[in-house]
Design a protein around this motif. Sequence first.
Motif: not given
Length: 647
Positions: A487-488, A509-513, A518-522, A531-535
């Motif tokens: 999801g996103a 919860r983890e920050v994705v390089p 860009k701001h992407v959090i898994r 897995a839902l991606y925040e951004g």
Amino acid sequence: FFASFIGNLFYHNFDNYLSRTDTIMTIKLLSIYSKKQVLTKHKLERDESEELFGPASRLEQQQSSTSSKKLVEAAAAPPSPSPVRVFVVAIEPLTSDIKLVTLKVKSGVLQFQAGQFIGMYDGRTNVVGESTFPGTFSIASRPSELPLIRFAVGADNNPRNLRHLLYNDTRPGDNFLLDGCGSGTVAISPRMVMTPVGGPGGIMLIGGGSAVMGLVSIVEELLHSEEGRKIPAIKLFHSNRSNKDIPFYERMQELGGQSETFNYFPHVTGKIDHGENSRGHLGRIDIHHVARELAGVRLFCVYGSGVFCEAVVNILLDLGVWPGSIRTDYTTRVDPARRLDELSKASAKKKNTKRFESCTDGMKEKGTMNASDDYLRTYGIDVLLQKMSLKLTEETPDFPLDFLSKEISRVQAELPEVSNINAADPSFWINYWETDTVTWQAPVTSPWLEKYMDKFVGQKQRTVFVHLCGKSLDMKSLLEHGHKVVGADCSGIACVDFFTENNIPDYAREVVPHPDGKHVIRHKSTSVSIALYEGDIFDLTTEIVGKIDRVLDRAALVILHPSMIEDHYLPLLMRLMRPGGKILLASVSELPFPKAPPHVYEAPQIEGILQQYFSKIKMLEVHRYRVNAGFVSEPIYILKSKKKTVR
């Protein structure tokens, strides 16, 4: 009957274009129609309001102001010139995800009234808010308990926020700072429930979820004061999702047993496990429940999310409650750490990227007006009502209700679509989640998804991409059918809510390089395939999310501005999806109101856009359903992508 008919006709048909104030004005207009008088909103004065709703007290006149500052001043709580130093006395679990924090004033003067909230800061440093970002909390204790003060704090995933510090790392003895006085429009003392003739009236308190804290403070204050015990009826309605975790349930039951004037009505809106006894009425607070307890109530306090408050206030207005006797505060879920990051980035970079600039240019070329003063000056409610009022009095029809119904339908059909260009910015949507004003989240799985599940995914396990997902229950259905879900969404609140509300285990919860920073959090589960991606979805790549087998587009394409679809949106899906993959798409061909998003597409329009990317375009059905304002039609398509990417 008269008021109910016009109220529903106007308010629901015009949705955002009609306010309750205008509905009341229209009722008044028709009530004096037989006298051949003309009344517009600008002529509705206090004496006419009293003729319709009865005389108002000095308190109600104070409450008619929308200024929180004036309401606090009316409650006699002057602000303290300096912050108050406090220290933690105790921290104890209140529910499975809420803790009750007890503080004691160390120095300074603290003033608040029952029902208010207060600002809090990290006091472990010399500079307020240096190490963590401050927060506001509903006070759960009564003013007479000072120097002790209590409030509840929920879990928070951002370690830079004070809420996270309080919930996870605070110990007895830790120092903090509080504002010198409470804030908020729900500020109650016993004398406020007095009627104009001097006798006390009843008070009704209605809260949603953890927002009940402020109302608990009001109950405690009224029942522990001599003046408050004279109030003939104190009624607390509490709507809570969980049956097991109802904040202060035992305490409210205890007070109900001790006092003949206090009545507690818990409502459970979530599912109850098999064999579990319900601790309250099953279902939402509705107009029938409130109507049964309305008699003798003088003052109404509503506390909860923006959507909850709006729904409850509408119930009270439907029952004829004078708006001046209603006080309401809505909760927010703002992440101050994230907001500060956004501000710092905005100062070094233009707010709109080229992608969003194309939306604005596209709108200018088509001559579409945005939701601005120009639109309201032409199609706003004041203008429309004035025209209808004039036409009504000039034509003097024999059947004014039938005349108005037809006139509303005619005007509504002539309203042009207006597209909000701010919807292209993720912050526009994040604000809805932070202020709890999300109204588009369906409480059930999309019926057409269940119907076409096999046609969409087949018998094998698939990886399904659900973008702009919010906390859609469609994702839960896909998981239950054994598929992997990616999801996103731009809102971290939506992502976290999906895991907590659906009891998805082993949350992480983890920050994705990201190569461009860009701001992407898994947000993921270590034991369930989701897995839902925040951004921003346009920042996602196959290196981040992997290859996608299927795409579920539920109100994604229609939310984006039309100028983004061919140049940015569809190419993104083609990059993420395997060649020959399928998309289950819900478009929109009918809406009861002209405000977009979502955008309306006729079949030839949407199919013409899709044909360059998909080898198969098949409409499965048109899903039509009713909402408050009218009907929505969603053509359901299944699409098969071409073997080779076009762009």
